[in-house]
Design a protein around this motif. Structure first.
Motif, PDB file in Angstrom:
ATOM      1  N   LEU A 289     -63.634 -28.943   4.584  1.00 55.04           N
ATOM      2  CA  LEU A 289     -62.623 -29.531   3.826  1.00 55.04           C
ATOM      3  C   LEU A 289     -63.079 -29.678   2.471  1.00 55.04           C
ATOM      4  CD1 LEU A 289     -62.166 -32.325   6.637  1.00 55.04           C
ATOM      5  CD2 LEU A 289     -60.704 -30.184   6.198  1.00 55.04           C
ATOM      6  N   ASP A 290     -62.191 -29.729   1.467  1.00 57.19           N
ATOM      7  CA  ASP A 290     -62.571 -30.010  -0.050  1.00 57.19           C
ATOM      8  C   ASP A 290     -62.851 -31.371  -0.217  1.00 57.19           C
ATOM      9  OD1 ASP A 290     -59.959 -30.998  -0.352  1.00 57.19           O
ATOM     10  OD2 ASP A 290     -59.071 -29.098  -0.525  1.00 57.19           O
ATOM     11  N   GLN A 291     -63.247 -31.633  -1.481  1.00 53.70           N
ATOM     12  CA  GLN A 291     -63.660 -32.785  -1.701  1.00 53.70           C
ATOM     13  C   GLN A 291     -62.645 -33.929  -1.781  1.00 53.70           C
ATOM     14  OE1 GLN A 291     -67.081 -33.768  -2.819  1.00 53.70           O
ATOM     15  NE2 GLN A 291     -66.220 -35.639  -2.139  1.00 53.70           N
ATOM     16  N   THR A 292     -61.066 -33.236  -2.291  1.00 52.91           N
ATOM     17  CA  THR A 292     -60.002 -34.216  -2.584  1.00 52.91           C
ATOM     18  C   THR A 292     -59.558 -34.706  -1.250  1.00 52.91           C
ATOM     19  OG1 THR A 292     -59.357 -33.037  -4.465  1.00 52.91           O
ATOM     20  CG2 THR A 292     -57.667 -34.367  -3.283  1.00 52.91           C
ATOM     21  N   ILE A 295     -61.905 -37.516  -0.167  1.00 50.56           N
ATOM     22  CA  ILE A 295     -61.733 -38.788  -0.863  1.00 50.56           C
ATOM     23  C   ILE A 295     -60.652 -39.553  -0.217  1.00 50.56           C
ATOM     24  CG2 ILE A 295     -61.034 -39.641  -3.108  1.00 50.56           C
ATOM     25  CD1 ILE A 295     -62.700 -37.459  -4.475  1.00 50.56           C
ATOM     26  N   VAL A 296     -59.422 -38.652  -0.062  1.00 49.59           N
ATOM     27  CA  VAL A 296     -58.286 -39.094   0.558  1.00 49.59           C
ATOM     28  C   VAL A 296     -58.628 -39.871   2.009  1.00 49.59           C
ATOM     29  CG1 VAL A 296     -55.953 -38.784   1.366  1.00 49.59           C
ATOM     30  CG2 VAL A 296     -56.821 -37.897  -0.612  1.00 49.59           C
ATOM     31  N   ALA A 297     -59.349 -39.250   2.827  1.00 46.56           N
ATOM     32  CA  ALA A 297     -59.660 -39.590   4.194  1.00 46.56           C
ATOM     33  C   ALA A 297     -60.597 -40.971   4.024  1.00 46.56           C
ATOM     34  CB  ALA A 297     -60.486 -38.597   4.837  1.00 46.56           C
ATOM     35  N   ILE A 298     -61.658 -40.864   3.124  1.00 49.43           N
ATOM     36  CA  ILE A 298     -62.446 -42.244   3.065  1.00 49.43           C
ATOM     37  C   ILE A 298     -61.505 -43.284   2.565  1.00 49.43           C
ATOM     38  CG2 ILE A 298     -64.512 -43.287   2.137  1.00 49.43           C
ATOM     39  CD1 ILE A 298     -64.891 -40.950   4.359  1.00 49.43           C
ATOM     40  N   LEU A 299     -60.704 -43.023   1.467  1.00 55.51           N
ATOM     41  CA  LEU A 299     -59.689 -44.236   1.223  1.00 55.51           C
ATOM     42  C   LEU A 299     -58.714 -44.719   2.122  1.00 55.51           C
ATOM     43  CD1 LEU A 299     -58.489 -45.539  -1.197  1.00 55.51           C
ATOM     44  CD2 LEU A 299     -56.846 -43.397  -1.584  1.00 55.51           C
ATOM     45  N   LEU A 300     -58.433 -43.796   3.073  1.00 60.50           N
ATOM     46  CA  LEU A 300     -57.599 -44.255   4.269  1.00 60.50           C
ATOM     47  C   LEU A 300     -58.502 -45.114   5.035  1.00 60.50           C
ATOM     48  CD1 LEU A 300     -54.973 -43.697   5.571  1.00 60.50           C
ATOM     49  CD2 LEU A 300     -55.901 -41.821   6.795  1.00 60.50           C
ATOM     50  N   VAL A 301     -59.665 -44.685   5.284  1.00 58.69           N
ATOM     51  CA  VAL A 301     -60.776 -45.586   6.180  1.00 58.69           C
ATOM     52  C   VAL A 301     -60.956 -47.095   5.265  1.00 58.69           C
ATOM     53  CG1 VAL A 301     -63.103 -46.062   6.769  1.00 58.69           C
ATOM     54  CG2 VAL A 301     -62.057 -43.753   7.199  1.00 58.69           C
ATOM     55  N   GLN A 302     -60.921 -47.062   4.280  1.00 55.32           N
ATOM     56  CA  GLN A 302     -61.283 -48.031   3.248  1.00 55.32           C
ATOM     57  C   GLN A 302     -59.798 -49.146   3.498  1.00 55.32           C
ATOM     58  OE1 GLN A 302     -64.446 -47.665   3.035  1.00 55.32           O
ATOM     59  NE2 GLN A 302     -64.059 -48.947   1.458  1.00 55.32           N
ATOM     60  N   VAL A 303     -58.769 -48.665   3.236  1.00 50.54           N
ATOM     61  CA  VAL A 303     -57.511 -49.850   3.311  1.00 50.54           C
ATOM     62  C   VAL A 303     -57.369 -50.152   4.801  1.00 50.54           C
ATOM     63  CG1 VAL A 303     -54.963 -49.555   3.190  1.00 50.54           C
ATOM     64  CG2 VAL A 303     -56.324 -48.247   1.492  1.00 50.54           C
ATOM     65  N   ALA A 338     -63.562 -37.750  20.119  1.00 52.25           N
ATOM     66  CA  ALA A 338     -62.544 -36.642  19.499  1.00 52.25           C
ATOM     67  C   ALA A 338     -62.845 -35.917  18.739  1.00 52.25           C
ATOM     68  CB  ALA A 338     -61.335 -37.591  19.468  1.00 52.25           C
ATOM     69  N   GLY A 339     -63.792 -36.578  17.606  1.00 55.55           N
ATOM     70  CA  GLY A 339     -64.206 -36.018  16.195  1.00 55.55           C
ATOM     71  C   GLY A 339     -65.208 -34.728  16.613  1.00 55.55           C
ATOM     72  N   TYR A 340     -65.654 -34.685  17.888  1.00 51.37           N
ATOM     73  CA  TYR A 340     -66.468 -33.248  18.261  1.00 51.37           C
ATOM     74  C   TYR A 340     -65.495 -32.025  18.302  1.00 51.37           C
ATOM     75  CZ  TYR A 340     -68.847 -29.915  21.000  1.00 51.37           C
ATOM     76  OH  TYR A 340     -69.834 -28.760  21.289  1.00 51.37           O
ATOM     77  N   PHE A 341     -64.253 -32.437  18.759  1.00 51.32           N
ATOM     78  CA  PHE A 341     -63.208 -31.141  19.013  1.00 51.32           C
ATOM     79  C   PHE A 341     -62.469 -30.917  17.651  1.00 51.32           C
ATOM     80  CE2 PHE A 341     -64.246 -33.280  23.063  1.00 51.32           C
ATOM     81  CZ  PHE A 341     -64.696 -31.994  23.654  1.00 51.32           C
ATOM     82  N   LEU A 342     -62.786 -31.602  16.408  1.00 54.28           N
ATOM     83  CA  LEU A 342     -61.692 -31.347  15.537  1.00 54.28           C
ATOM     84  C   LEU A 342     -62.066 -29.844  15.001  1.00 54.28           C
ATOM     85  CD1 LEU A 342     -62.399 -34.304  13.065  1.00 54.28           C
ATOM     86  CD2 LEU A 342     -60.386 -33.809  14.635  1.00 54.28           C
ATOM     87  N   PRO A 343     -60.910 -29.330  14.584  1.00 55.10           N
ATOM     88  CA  PRO A 343     -61.073 -27.717  14.130  1.00 55.10           C
ATOM     89  C   PRO A 343     -61.291 -27.741  12.828  1.00 55.10           C
ATOM     90  CG  PRO A 343     -58.806 -28.333  14.439  1.00 55.10           C
ATOM     91  CD  PRO A 343     -59.475 -29.575  14.963  1.00 55.10           C
ATOM     92  N   PRO A 347     -57.029 -30.601   7.883  1.00 51.24           N
ATOM     93  CA  PRO A 347     -57.022 -31.945   7.093  1.00 51.24           C
ATOM     94  C   PRO A 347     -56.128 -33.038   7.984  1.00 51.24           C
ATOM     95  CG  PRO A 347     -56.467 -30.624   5.386  1.00 51.24           C
ATOM     96  CD  PRO A 347     -56.692 -29.703   6.732  1.00 51.24           C
ATOM     97  N   GLY A 348     -55.189 -32.619   8.602  1.00 49.60           N
ATOM     98  CA  GLY A 348     -54.144 -33.608   9.426  1.00 49.60           C
ATOM     99  C   GLY A 348     -55.261 -34.295  10.416  1.00 49.60           C
ATOM    100  N   TRP A 349     -55.932 -33.504  11.045  1.00 45.79           N
ATOM    101  CA  TRP A 349     -56.891 -34.014  12.377  1.00 45.79           C
ATOM    102  C   TRP A 349     -57.782 -34.878  11.921  1.00 45.79           C
ATOM    103  CZ3 TRP A 349     -55.001 -34.273  17.033  1.00 45.79           C
ATOM    104  CH2 TRP A 349     -54.044 -33.322  17.321  1.00 45.79           C
TER     105      TRP A 349
END
Length: 451
Positions: A289-292, A295-303, A338-343, A347-349
């Motif tokens: 996955l790219d850096q952007t 960042i969006v995923a970790i931002l989602l975690v933070q919120v 579930a994270g083990y099976f991520l393709p 990005p959606g998963w």
């Protein structure tokens, strides 16, 4: 009334240290430093993909994990020494300030991390992370001094929520800079280094507020004792650290149920900390996955973690902190499995995984902190929270080490994910076996109506 007002003023100041230092945990450890330092190490690697710190061959992709592990091992030596000093002298606030500004300075210095300077990056990471961990131990040990037993779940949860809100705010700015680096006239690498350095500046600037609001409680006699009680020299300090840790554990053996809680926390929190420090490396290197996206995923975690900390604080008032934490561990187990099976390249998963983590991350940490505060005999706050912080981060070198060794041997990060499921499942069983009301009573503290 005046005493209650003073206590609330300290609590409000206390929240601001979560606001100050959480940006280091989020922007530096979780998002930017892992992938960036890995790329710097790869640039310095030989034709076989190895770097050679101190002459030891290390696969470049493992260097960040090993550096995190080394920093946490050093923190194990530093925390008991710091705890013994503040419990004897009451000089908690000056030491908190020293550690916070040492960490902030090292983080700001990461602006100069570029080219093939992977050793500089490793050294700055170690300084910053040791300082961060010791400062967090001192910060946490204020909680039983500034909040009454019935207030602690709420106060601790608000602190975590403050921190996650801060991390989200700075990540929005980081995302704008990183995604639009061309329009700002800087390279992608320079944008990352600016994000790292501004996290250090943020840490240092906002640490001023808790240092102005919090107050020291001096040792018996009301006056600070001389700091010369700590022997000079690295070797003697290491010996003193080990001796103090042994003394703390010997004292804790008189409270075996407190130790039982710490054991449970040690196990499940090892999984939590490994997720925090290795998620971005796993996402960039294994899931490609790219850096952007990261960042969006970790931002989602933070919120979600900020909201989750407050929501789980309310659940704790209704169902009790212990039962709420147990529920969060079930959610952790299912999410990481579930994270083990991520393709890869999906990005959606990855965002769905971030949602699951965010909902339980802040609350499980906040309630663990407040629950432990009930298990500490009065006058032993810093000493016992040093053991707690060793469980929190000082023993969490094992998870990053497993990730590093797994990559060293297999060239893949994915296989190590399954080990985290065991940490959460075993932690659940151990925590469920602790009779919390009896543990609080045996520590000599009043038992809240709901725990």
């Amino acid at each position: 009334m005046a005493e209650a007002d003073a206590r609330r003023r300290e609590q409000r100041g206390w929240y601001w240290y979560d606001w100050a230092n959480s940006v280091y945990s989020t922007s530096v450890l979780t998002v930017f430093l892992g992938p960036y330092l890995t790329s710097v190490a790869k640039a310095a690697a030989d034709t076989h993909g190895f770097v050679h710190p101190l002459g030891v061959p290390v696969r470049a992709g493992s260097f960040f994990a090993y550096a995190v592990s080394a920093s946490l091992l050093l923190a194990v030596l530093a925390m008991p020494l710091a705890a013994a000093l503040v419990d004897r002298t009451g000089r908690k606030k000056p030491l908190l300030g020293f550690c916070a500004y040492a960490g902030a300075a090292a983080t700001t210095g990461m602006f100069f991390l570029g080219g093939e300077r992977y050793l500089l990056g490793g050294a700055l990471l170690i300084i910053a992370n040791v300082s961060f961990v010791v400062a967090m131990m001192l910060y946490n040990s204020f909680l039983p001094q500034i909040a009454e037993p019935e207030e602690r779940d709420a106060v601790s949860s608000r602190g975590w929520a403050f921190g996650y809100a801060s991390g989200a705010l700075v990540l929005v700015a980081d995302l704008a800079l990183f995604a639009g680096h061309d329009s700002f006239g800087v390279t992608e690498g320079t944008a990352v280094r600016i994000c790292l350095a501004t996290a250090g500046l943020w840490w240092g600037i906002f640490t001023v507020i808790p240092l102005r609001r919090l107050r020291d409680r001096y040792a018996a006699g009301g006056l600070p004792s001389a700091p010369t009680a700590i022997p000079a020299g690295a070797a003697s300090q290491r010996g003193r650290s080990r001796q103090q840790l042994r003394e703390t554990l010997r004292d804790m053996r008189r409270h075996p149920l407190t130790l039982s809680f710490l054991l449970a926390y040690l196990v499940y929190n090892d999984g939590v900390q490994t997720v925090i420090t290795q998620a971005s490396v796993y996402g960039s290197e294994e899931l490609r996955l790219d850096q952007t996206t990261l960042i969006v995923a970790i931002l989602l975690v933070q919120v979600l973690a900020a909201a989750g900390a407050l929501a789980m604080g309310r659940l704790a008032r209704r169902y009790g902190a212990r039962r709420t934490i147990l529920g969060s561990l079930v959610a952790w187990t299912l999410t990481i499995a579930a994270g083990y099976f991520l393709p890869a390249k999906a990005p959606g998963w990855f965002f769905a995984l971030a949602v699951g983590i965010g909902l339980v991350l802040g609350g499980s940490q906040a309630l663990s902190r407040s629950l432990f505060s009930h298990l500490i005999p009065r006058g032993k706050e810093a000493e016992y929270f040093s053991a707690y912080e060793i469980s929190d981060r000082g023993v969490s070198w094992l998870g990053p080490l497993v990730f590093g060794v797994a990559y060293q041997l297999t060239g893949s990060y994915r296989a190590a994910i399954l080990s985290l499921v065991a940490f959460f499942a075993i932690g659940f069983v151990l925590l469920a076996r602790v009779p919390m009301r009896r543990a609080i009573a045996e520590a000599g503290n009043p038992v809240p109506d709901r725990i």
